[in-house]
Design a protein around this motif. Structure first.
Motif, mmCIF file in Angstrom:
data_model
loop_
_atom_site.group_PDB
_atom_site.id
_atom_site.type_symbol
_atom_site.label_atom_id
_atom_site.label_comp_id
_atom_site.label_asym_id
_atom_site.label_seq_id
_atom_site.Cartn_x
_atom_site.Cartn_y
_atom_site.Cartn_z
ATOM 1 N N ILE A 1 27.567 14.188 145.288
ATOM 2 C CA ILE A 1 28.383 14.117 144.083
ATOM 3 C C ILE A 1 29.828 13.976 144.554
ATOM 4 N N THR A 2 30.456 12.892 144.154
ATOM 5 C CA THR A 2 31.799 12.604 144.665
ATOM 6 C C THR A 2 32.851 13.369 143.862
ATOM 7 N N ASP A 3 34.039 13.455 144.430
ATOM 8 C CA ASP A 3 35.152 14.108 143.723
ATOM 9 C C ASP A 3 35.420 13.396 142.402
ATOM 10 N N GLU A 4 35.311 12.084 142.462
ATOM 11 C CA GLU A 4 35.556 11.270 141.260
ATOM 12 C C GLU A 4 34.540 11.589 140.159
ATOM 13 N N GLU A 5 33.261 11.697 140.563
ATOM 14 C CA GLU A 5 32.208 12.020 139.580
ATOM 15 C C GLU A 5 32.438 13.404 138.982
ATOM 16 N N ILE A 6 32.776 14.354 139.845
ATOM 17 C CA ILE A 6 33.022 15.723 139.359
ATOM 18 C C ILE A 6 34.162 15.725 138.347
ATOM 19 N N LYS A 7 35.218 15.029 138.696
ATOM 20 C CA LYS A 7 36.389 14.979 137.810
ATOM 21 C C LYS A 7 36.015 14.381 136.460
ATOM 22 N N ASN A 8 35.236 13.321 136.527
ATOM 23 C CA ASN A 8 34.802 12.631 135.308
ATOM 24 C C ASN A 8 33.903 13.538 134.454
ATOM 25 N N ILE A 9 32.917 14.169 135.090
ATOM 26 C CA ILE A 9 31.972 15.025 134.351
ATOM 27 C C ILE A 9 32.701 16.223 133.739
ATOM 28 N N LYS A 10 33.660 16.771 134.473
ATOM 29 C CA LYS A 10 34.370 17.955 133.971
ATOM 30 C C LYS A 10 35.218 17.672 132.730
ATOM 31 N N ARG A 11 35.444 16.395 132.453
ATOM 32 C CA ARG A 11 36.196 16.052 131.233
ATOM 33 C C ARG A 11 35.435 16.481 129.979
ATOM 34 N N TYR A 12 34.092 16.467 130.064
ATOM 35 C CA TYR A 12 33.315 16.743 128.851
ATOM 36 C C TYR A 12 32.202 17.767 129.036
ATOM 37 N N ALA A 13 31.789 18.038 130.297
ATOM 38 C CA ALA A 13 30.611 18.895 130.511
ATOM 39 C C ALA A 13 30.960 20.135 131.318
ATOM 40 N N VAL A 14 30.129 21.173 131.144
ATOM 41 C CA VAL A 14 30.332 22.404 131.919
ATOM 42 C C VAL A 14 29.495 22.407 133.195
ATOM 43 N N GLY A 15 28.554 21.468 133.275
ATOM 44 C CA GLY A 15 27.698 21.482 134.454
ATOM 45 C C GLY A 15 26.848 20.241 134.583
ATOM 46 N N VAL A 16 26.021 20.266 135.655
ATOM 47 C CA VAL A 16 25.113 19.150 135.917
ATOM 48 C C VAL A 16 23.691 19.681 136.091
ATOM 49 N N GLY A 17 22.741 18.822 135.759
ATOM 50 C CA GLY A 17 21.327 19.135 135.952
ATOM 51 C C GLY A 17 20.698 18.048 136.820
ATOM 52 N N PRO A 18 20.653 18.261 138.143
ATOM 53 C CA PRO A 18 20.051 17.264 139.028
ATOM 54 C C PRO A 18 18.575 17.563 139.275
ATOM 55 N N ASN A 19 17.784 16.555 139.673
ATOM 56 C CA ASN A 19 16.421 16.853 140.123
ATOM 57 C C ASN A 19 16.538 17.658 141.422
ATOM 58 N N TYR A 20 15.826 18.786 141.460
ATOM 59 C CA TYR A 20 16.036 19.782 142.516
ATOM 60 C C TYR A 20 15.645 19.288 143.911
ATOM 61 N N ASP A 21 14.700 18.331 143.951
ATOM 62 C CA ASP A 21 14.098 17.995 145.244
ATOM 63 C C ASP A 21 14.938 17.074 146.107
ATOM 64 N N LYS A 22 16.057 16.573 145.585
ATOM 65 C CA LYS A 22 16.864 15.667 146.399
ATOM 66 C C LYS A 22 18.254 16.239 146.706
ATOM 67 N N ILE A 23 18.509 17.463 146.281
ATOM 68 C CA ILE A 23 19.831 18.041 146.544
ATOM 69 C C ILE A 23 19.756 18.980 147.750
ATOM 70 N N ASP A 24 20.908 19.305 148.291
ATOM 71 C CA ASP A 24 20.943 20.254 149.407
ATOM 72 C C ASP A 24 22.042 21.294 149.160
ATOM 73 N N GLN A 25 22.197 22.182 150.135
ATOM 74 C CA GLN A 25 23.151 23.279 149.975
ATOM 75 C C GLN A 25 24.579 22.757 149.765
ATOM 76 N N ALA A 26 24.919 21.688 150.515
ATOM 77 C CA ALA A 26 26.280 21.142 150.424
ATOM 78 C C ALA A 26 26.552 20.635 149.003
ATOM 79 N N TYR A 27 25.539 20.035 148.404
ATOM 80 C CA TYR A 27 25.678 19.527 147.037
ATOM 81 C C TYR A 27 25.985 20.676 146.073
ATOM 82 N N VAL A 28 25.196 21.743 146.211
ATOM 83 C CA VAL A 28 25.371 22.887 145.304
ATOM 84 C C VAL A 28 26.745 23.525 145.538
ATOM 85 N N SER A 29 27.111 23.715 146.799
ATOM 86 C CA SER A 29 28.405 24.342 147.108
ATOM 87 C C SER A 29 29.557 23.530 146.540
#
Ligand code: G3P
Ligand code: CA
Length: 270
Positions: free
Chosen positions: A196-224
């Motif tokens: 998840i890029t800084d740009e995506e985070i910035k964009n999502i934070k404009r309207y959402a409080v969080g994200v719901g990713p499919n669990y099987d493709k994320i890692d610790q760095a993504y969550v952190s």
């Protein structure tokens, strides 16, 4: 000396009963939602489709084929037609070990029926499905939430989260009512590459409080990274306790599961 009360772990990590306790009962039926509550789910997860005559119903697919004894597109059927269908027998046939005669003849519930059944003290995690197929879906959703009292006169709610894979749908809800917490669902295709890029985070934070990713493709760095940016992280659909424990270690703030009893047990251990 007074003993301090141990905080309920699910106060901090949300246990979201995915389509109800759909590992045990036919998804998106009243018994599945009731079981989700009994098994200590914090939220009832509801996928929405909209009938030809504009009613929001709880159903995952755009057609009734998989989860009822009928066939056809929800968009082409009236609520009266949908109500003639049996939304439980398919489960008994597919999962004989879990079959229950009480599931035979269950009806597809409308969103309003679900809210009337579980009331204003329950919590609802509602997904706009295929919003491009259903013009007016977001307006109707907000109308129902208001009419049932889940959104108060000031437009606030602490009982509802709205989720969607469609950014457009979430932006529409946000425009109609910026006070409702929103979660952007995300789908990652390839293992180990979910970023998840800084740009995506910035964009999502404009309207959402969080994200719901499919669990099987994320890692610790993504969550952190998401957590450090202040996003809620609610992966789906996590059914194995070992995966639940790993995600909790990584710092997720909730997860969708077909087995809320398993997640509750895991949360009681941590
Ligand atoms: O809403 C989270 C998760 O349910 C998304 O996938 O296909 O089960 O709605 P789906
Ligand atoms: Ca969903």
């Amino acid at each position: 000396q007074a003993r301090t009360k141990k905080p309920n772990p699910s106060d901090s990590i949300l246990n979201i009963a995915h389509r109800g306790a759909s590992g045990y009962a036919p998804e998106h039926t009243i018994p599945a939602y009731a079981l989700g509550q009994k098994m200590k789910g914090d939220y009832i997860e509801i996928d929405l489709q909209m009938t030809k005559d504009g009613h929001l119903i709880a159903m995952h697919d755009e057609t009734v084929d998989r989860t009822t004894n009928g066939t056809g597109w929800v968009k082409d059927m009236t609520l009266a037609e949908i109500k003639k269908l049996d939304a439980g027998s398919w489960f008994n046939e597919k999962y004989p070990a879990l079959a229950n005669p009480a599931y035979v003849g269950l009806k597809v519930p409308t969103l309003e029926e679900v809210i009337h059944r579980f009331g204003r003290n329950a919590r609802y995690y509602i997904e706009t499905k295929a919003p491009e197929v259903y013009p007016g879906m977001e307006e109707e959703l907000l109308r129902v939430l208001k009419q049932t009292g889940l959104i108060n006169g000031r437009g606030r709610t602490n009982k509802v989260i709205i989720q969607s894979f469609s950014q457009e749908s979430l932006l529409k809800v946000h425009q109609l009512n910026p006070r409702i917490p929103l979660v952007q669902l995300l789908w990652y295709e390839t293992a180990g590459t979910a970023q998840i890029t800084d740009e995506e985070i910035k964009n999502i934070k404009r309207y959402a409080v969080g994200v719901g990713p499919n669990y099987d493709k994320i890692d610790q760095a993504y969550v952190s990274k998401g957590r450090q940016a202040g996003l809620e992280i609610h992966p789906y659909t996590v059914n194995e306790p070992s995966e639940m424990k790993k995600l909790i270690r990584w710092g997720v703030t909730g997860m969708f599961t077909n087995y809320p009893d398993r997640l509750h047990r895991v949360l009681c251990e941590v």
